[in-house]
Design an enzyme around this catalytic site. Structure first.
Site, mmCIF file in Angstrom:
data_model
loop_
_atom_site.group_PDB
_atom_site.id
_atom_site.type_symbol
_atom_site.label_atom_id
_atom_site.label_comp_id
_atom_site.label_asym_id
_atom_site.label_seq_id
_atom_site.Cartn_x
_atom_site.Cartn_y
_atom_site.Cartn_z
ATOM 1 N N CYS A 2 50.107 64.565 71.668
ATOM 2 C CA CYS A 2 51.377 65.255 71.876
ATOM 3 C C CYS A 2 51.401 66.547 71.053
ATOM 4 O O CYS A 2 50.932 66.588 69.919
ATOM 5 C CB CYS A 2 52.601 64.447 71.484
ATOM 6 S SG CYS A 2 52.762 62.902 72.364
ATOM 7 N N ARG A 27 46.405 68.846 73.190
ATOM 8 C CA ARG A 27 46.812 67.671 72.417
ATOM 9 C C ARG A 27 47.331 66.535 73.291
ATOM 10 O O ARG A 27 47.484 65.401 72.827
ATOM 11 C CB ARG A 27 47.905 68.052 71.408
ATOM 12 C CG ARG A 27 47.478 69.102 70.418
ATOM 13 C CD ARG A 27 48.603 69.390 69.466
ATOM 14 N NE ARG A 27 48.941 68.219 68.696
ATOM 15 C CZ ARG A 27 48.340 67.846 67.578
ATOM 16 N NH1 ARG A 27 47.385 68.586 67.096
ATOM 17 N NH2 ARG A 27 48.697 66.762 66.947
ATOM 18 N N TRP A 75 51.166 62.928 75.363
ATOM 19 C CA TRP A 75 50.089 61.973 75.625
ATOM 20 C C TRP A 75 50.752 60.613 75.415
ATOM 21 O O TRP A 75 51.117 60.253 74.293
ATOM 22 C CB TRP A 75 48.954 62.188 74.629
ATOM 23 C CG TRP A 75 47.737 61.365 74.923
ATOM 24 C CD1 TRP A 75 46.692 61.687 75.746
ATOM 25 C CD2 TRP A 75 47.425 60.070 74.396
ATOM 26 N NE1 TRP A 75 45.770 60.677 75.765
ATOM 27 C CE2 TRP A 75 46.183 59.667 74.955
ATOM 28 C CE3 TRP A 75 48.083 59.185 73.533
ATOM 29 C CZ2 TRP A 75 45.588 58.445 74.655
ATOM 30 C CZ3 TRP A 75 47.475 57.967 73.233
ATOM 31 C CH2 TRP A 75 46.242 57.611 73.791
ATOM 32 N N ASN A 101 56.063 63.499 68.098
ATOM 33 C CA ASN A 101 54.632 63.218 68.227
ATOM 34 C C ASN A 101 54.336 62.083 67.264
ATOM 35 O O ASN A 101 54.513 62.240 66.059
ATOM 36 C CB ASN A 101 53.837 64.480 67.862
ATOM 37 C CG ASN A 101 52.348 64.203 67.662
ATOM 38 O OD1 ASN A 101 51.818 63.260 68.233
ATOM 39 N ND2 ASN A 101 51.704 65.026 66.860
ATOM 40 N N GLY A 102 53.901 60.932 67.797
ATOM 41 C CA GLY A 102 53.600 59.801 66.922
ATOM 42 C C GLY A 102 54.077 58.509 67.547
ATOM 43 O O GLY A 102 54.342 58.444 68.749
ATOM 44 N N GLU A 488 25.559 60.745 72.209
ATOM 45 C CA GLU A 488 26.473 61.875 72.357
ATOM 46 C C GLU A 488 26.395 62.457 73.776
ATOM 47 O O GLU A 488 27.421 62.787 74.373
ATOM 48 C CB GLU A 488 26.142 62.935 71.285
ATOM 49 C CG GLU A 488 26.930 64.228 71.349
ATOM 50 C CD GLU A 488 28.441 64.062 71.208
ATOM 51 O OE1 GLU A 488 28.928 62.965 70.912
ATOM 52 O OE2 GLU A 488 29.132 65.074 71.439
ATOM 53 N N LYS A 492 29.560 62.643 76.351
ATOM 54 C CA LYS A 492 30.006 63.909 76.969
ATOM 55 C C LYS A 492 30.153 63.727 78.474
ATOM 56 O O LYS A 492 31.135 64.170 79.066
ATOM 57 C CB LYS A 492 29.020 65.061 76.719
ATOM 58 C CG LYS A 492 28.943 65.629 75.330
ATOM 59 C CD LYS A 492 30.133 66.452 74.920
ATOM 60 C CE LYS A 492 31.218 65.615 74.331
ATOM 61 N NZ LYS A 492 31.212 65.295 72.942
ATOM 62 N N GLU A 495 33.186 61.387 79.396
ATOM 63 C CA GLU A 495 34.565 61.839 79.162
ATOM 64 C C GLU A 495 34.994 62.973 80.068
ATOM 65 O O GLU A 495 36.171 63.069 80.386
ATOM 66 C CB GLU A 495 34.840 62.139 77.682
ATOM 67 C CG GLU A 495 34.109 63.287 77.088
ATOM 68 C CD GLU A 495 34.458 63.470 75.613
ATOM 69 O OE1 GLU A 495 35.555 63.104 75.177
ATOM 70 O OE2 GLU A 495 33.603 64.003 74.882
ATOM 71 N N HIS A 511 14.881 45.736 76.534
ATOM 72 C CA HIS A 511 15.648 44.523 76.235
ATOM 73 C C HIS A 511 16.892 44.412 77.103
ATOM 74 O O HIS A 511 17.846 43.723 76.745
ATOM 75 C CB HIS A 511 16.006 44.488 74.751
ATOM 76 C CG HIS A 511 14.801 44.515 73.877
ATOM 77 N ND1 HIS A 511 14.011 43.402 73.659
ATOM 78 C CD2 HIS A 511 14.193 45.535 73.228
ATOM 79 C CE1 HIS A 511 12.987 43.737 72.881
ATOM 80 N NE2 HIS A 511 13.080 45.033 72.612
ATOM 81 N N LYS A 610 42.970 65.583 72.352
ATOM 82 C CA LYS A 610 42.048 66.181 71.388
ATOM 83 C C LYS A 610 42.088 65.482 70.039
ATOM 84 O O LYS A 610 41.064 65.176 69.460
ATOM 85 C CB LYS A 610 42.362 67.674 71.231
ATOM 86 C CG LYS A 610 41.394 68.419 70.342
ATOM 87 C CD LYS A 610 40.025 68.505 70.961
ATOM 88 C CE LYS A 610 39.017 69.161 70.044
ATOM 89 N NZ LYS A 610 37.649 68.852 70.491
HETATM 90 O O1 M6R Z 1 38.913 64.967 65.353
HETATM 91 P P1 M6R Z 1 37.897 63.891 65.187
HETATM 92 O O2 M6R Z 1 36.532 64.418 64.988
HETATM 93 O O3 M6R Z 1 38.267 62.880 64.148
HETATM 94 O O4 M6R Z 1 37.891 63.140 66.586
HETATM 95 C C1 M6R Z 1 37.124 61.995 66.803
HETATM 96 C C2 M6R Z 1 37.063 61.666 68.264
HETATM 97 O O5 M6R Z 1 38.331 61.416 68.772
HETATM 98 C C3 M6R Z 1 36.409 62.785 69.084
HETATM 99 O O6 M6R Z 1 35.147 63.102 68.608
HETATM 100 C C4 M6R Z 1 36.306 62.381 70.565
HETATM 101 O O7 M6R Z 1 35.404 61.320 70.701
HETATM 102 C C5 M6R Z 1 35.896 63.571 71.416
HETATM 103 N N1 M6R Z 1 36.690 63.616 72.601
HETATM 104 C C6 M6R Z 1 34.477 63.525 71.838
HETATM 105 O O8 M6R Z 1 34.122 64.614 72.625
#
Ligand code: M6R
Length: 615
Positions: A2, A27, A75, A101-102, A488, A492, A495, A511, A610
């Site tokens: 948010c 956000r 969000w 927000n929260g 990673e 990517k 997501e 395995h 984010k």
């Molecule tokens: O702000 P942060 O690095 O603590 O965030 C951690 C994760 O939420 C963040 O890396 C998330 O997995 C990303 N969307 C990955 O691309």
């Protein structure tokens, strides 16, 4: 999660809030809303969907005059994303209006209590409970809004950044924070309120960042006074000069923030080590490490806590620290660590990694580690963020704002910082020779130009993306330093393109995952020259002999893998421990191009936000 924006001053509030919401949309983006006050009445418009949908709705629904207003991009936590659950929320009388927000964790009992007193709720949100709690207190005790907010917040459990105003007090907005960020931009006879400084950067360079359990009544034409929520005591507020500039938060000609941020990596990595990596003097200078060198040297082990991509950077760091500094390292998901009753001692150094510096699980894990006596070092990108403040010491990555939800430059700059720390520690411990130390520094210094070269694979990667964009599953394999890169790469892809992908240590394939291999499932293999090359070649052969398709990331000049793989993408040669900084580049580009080709919203993938400021 948010984004909140507010304005009170002499300008029209609507354009400022609308632009601010667009900047904060990273956000949260499942719904958006705005409330404006024109001196007579509150005008409120909100909708499920993006800020663009809100803009269209506002054009039909309300006149936008007014020099006071608040806006929200959501969000969802409580209640599905729909028009009714969108913020702002009115109190029952329609006198108060709030954005939040929260999460208010004890909203259920508070709601029940308010219902017994005749309050009716239109939405499923915890926020509507909060605004009615404030209203109830204000009415019963016949007090000002600020006081009622303070009393109400002392009754809630959870996290919040709120902005609330009262129809009968058109010259003030009350703001408060616990666990969710909130900045007040200070202009000439005007104030801006926002989750971060991006909505007001073109109006002022001065801002106050509220600390947890602080609140303020922001009055038109008056100074801002900050108070502690628990006891109402006045706080000495600190006006910070912002380092942000407009260029950093705009796309700068790129179609997406993600692509811009991928291409920013040579600079970002350079900015991360500038002034810290001094090969000519054979020195690594990091004040946060230097000041606490004893802690690092006396540590029995290093525990790294993080989430998502930052956790992957932590996994790379595990290899680097163990290899160079010969210290035991554990890497944990912050969300597991905080609830696991972990064994932590005063001789442990905990490194918390977070781009945003606001991730709720990482923050909670830090508090737990501190309460057990550990020294906690933060690696954050966002200056002044909650994690940066909560840790005992730390180092910023200086990557500049990362706005695309998929982390890219955060990952490579985090690895850069962690490499610097490991090298510094190794030197102090004597686990690396002086010539090796210099060699590592020189190689690290060359990484930005090698990333530039790796970025030249863009056109090739885009062709490969076109061939495999309709695959339903992808497997990513790597060994050693490149195993976390495989994780990673898979994250990517998942997501932003919503294609299922799994990252695996290449040897583990036998395995289980090998059962998945057929001609329809592409396997991305990171097969750089240094580090288990022969073993990876065998893994590739195993996949090929089962009709699998191989996309290989190889070191420039590779011959063997080229003969086996269906596609090869070259990256420059570097030290084994620095390879992730290069091998990750084509994987970022691959996920980006697949998502674009599939027509996905690259910068705002569904269901994600984010900064994950809720558990
Ligand atoms: O702000 P942060 O690095 O603590 O965030 C951690 C994760 O939420 C963040 O890396 C998330 O997995 C990303 N969307 C990955 O691309």
């Amino acid at each position: 999660m948010c984004g909140i924006v507010g304005y009170i001053g002499h300008r029209e509030a609507y354009p400022i809030i609308l632009k601010g919401l667009k900047r904060l949309e990273y956000r949260g983006y499942d719904s958006a809303g705005i409330a404006l006050y024109d001196g007579n009445d509150i005008k409120l418009s909100k909708t499920k969907g993006k800020v663009d949908d809100l803009e269209a709705r506002v054009a039909k629904e309300i006149n936008t005059e007014g020099t006071l207003g608040i806006g929200h991009t959501r969000w969802a936590t409580h209640g599905v994303p729909n028009d009714v659950n969108s913020h702002p929320h009115y109190s029952n009388s329609g006198e108060l209006v709030i954005i939040h927000n929260g999460i208010i964790e004890n909203y259920e009992p508070l709601k029940q209590e308010l219902e017994t007193r005749g309050y009716v709720f239109k939405s499923d949100t915890d926020t509507e409970v909060l605004v009615n709690l404030i209203e109830d207190i204000k009415k019963n005790e016949d007090i000002m809004l600020g006081k009622a907010v303070q009393i109400a917040l002392n009754q809630v459990v959870g996290a919040y950044a709120i902005a609330v105003f009262d129809r009968s007090k058109p010259n003030e907005i009350v703001v408060a924070r616990l666990g969710s960020p909130l900045a007040i931009g200070i202009g000439e006879d005007e104030f801006f309120i926002a989750s971060d400084a991006s909505p007001f950067i073109e109006y002022t360079n001065n801002a106050i960042y509220l600390e947890d359990e602080e609140m303020a009544v922001v009055r038109r034409g008056k100074d801002v006074k900050i108070r502690k929520i628990p006891d109402d005591s006045l706080v000495d507020s600190y006006v910070q000069e912002l380092q942000l500039n407009l260029e950093q938060i705009e796309k700068g000609g790129y179609p997406h923030f993600m692509l811009k941020e991928i291409y920013e990596q040579p600079h970002a990595i350079g900015d991360t080590f500038r002034g810290r990596l001094l090969p000519e003097e054979a020195i690594i200078k990091m004040s946060g490490v230097e000041d606490n060198m004893k802690k690092f040297l006396n540590a029995n082990r290093i525990i790294i806590i993080a989430c998502g991509t930052s956790w992957h950077a932590g996994l790379v760091a595990e290899y680097i620290f163990e290899d160079l500094a010969r210290i035991q390292v554990e890497v944990d998901y912050a969300s597991e660590f905080r609830y696991r009753n972990p064994v932590i001692t005063e001789n442990d150094v905990v490194i918390a990694i977070s781009q945003s510096g606001e991730t709720a699980d990482t923050l909670a894990a830090i508090k737990l580690a501190k309460s057990r006596g550990a020294f906690v070092f933060g690696v954050c990108n966002v200056v002044g963020s909650s994690i940066a403040r909560e840790t005992d010491a730390g180092a910023y990555t200086h990557a500049g704002p990362e706005i695309g939800v998929a982390s890219t430059k955060a990952f490579t700059t985090q690895i850069t910082i962690l490499t610097l720390i490991a090298l510094r520690m190794a030197r102090a411990k004597g686990t690396i020779s002086s010539s090796d130390f210099r060699h590592h520094m020189i190689e690290l210094e060359m990484i930005p130009e090698k990333v530039e070269i790796a970025l030249k694979s863009d056109a090739l990667v885009s062709q490969i993306a076109d061939i495999y964009k309709n695959a339903k599953n992808f497997l990513y394999l790597g060994r050693g330093y490149n195993f976390p890169v495989a994780l990673e790469g898979a994250l990517k892809l998942k997501e932003i393109s919503y294609i299922h992908a799994e990252g695996y240590p290449a040897a583990e394939m036998k395995h289980g995952p090998i059962a998945l291999i057929d001609e329809n499932m592409p396997t991305v293999v990171i097969a750089t020259k240094k580090g288990h090359y022969d073993k990876i070649v065998s893994n590739i052969q195993e996949i090929k002999s089962r009709s699998g398709v191989i996309i290989a990331i190889v070191t420039k000049g590779d011959v063997t893998v080229k003969e086996l793989a269906d596609h090869v993408i070259e990256v420059p040669e570097t030290l084994e421990c620095l390879a992730p900084l290069l091998t990750t580049i084509p994987l970022q580009l691959l996920s980006y191009h697949i998502a674009v080709l599939l027509g996905k919203n690259v910068d705002q993938p569904r269901n994600l936000a984010k900064s994950v400021t809720v558990e």
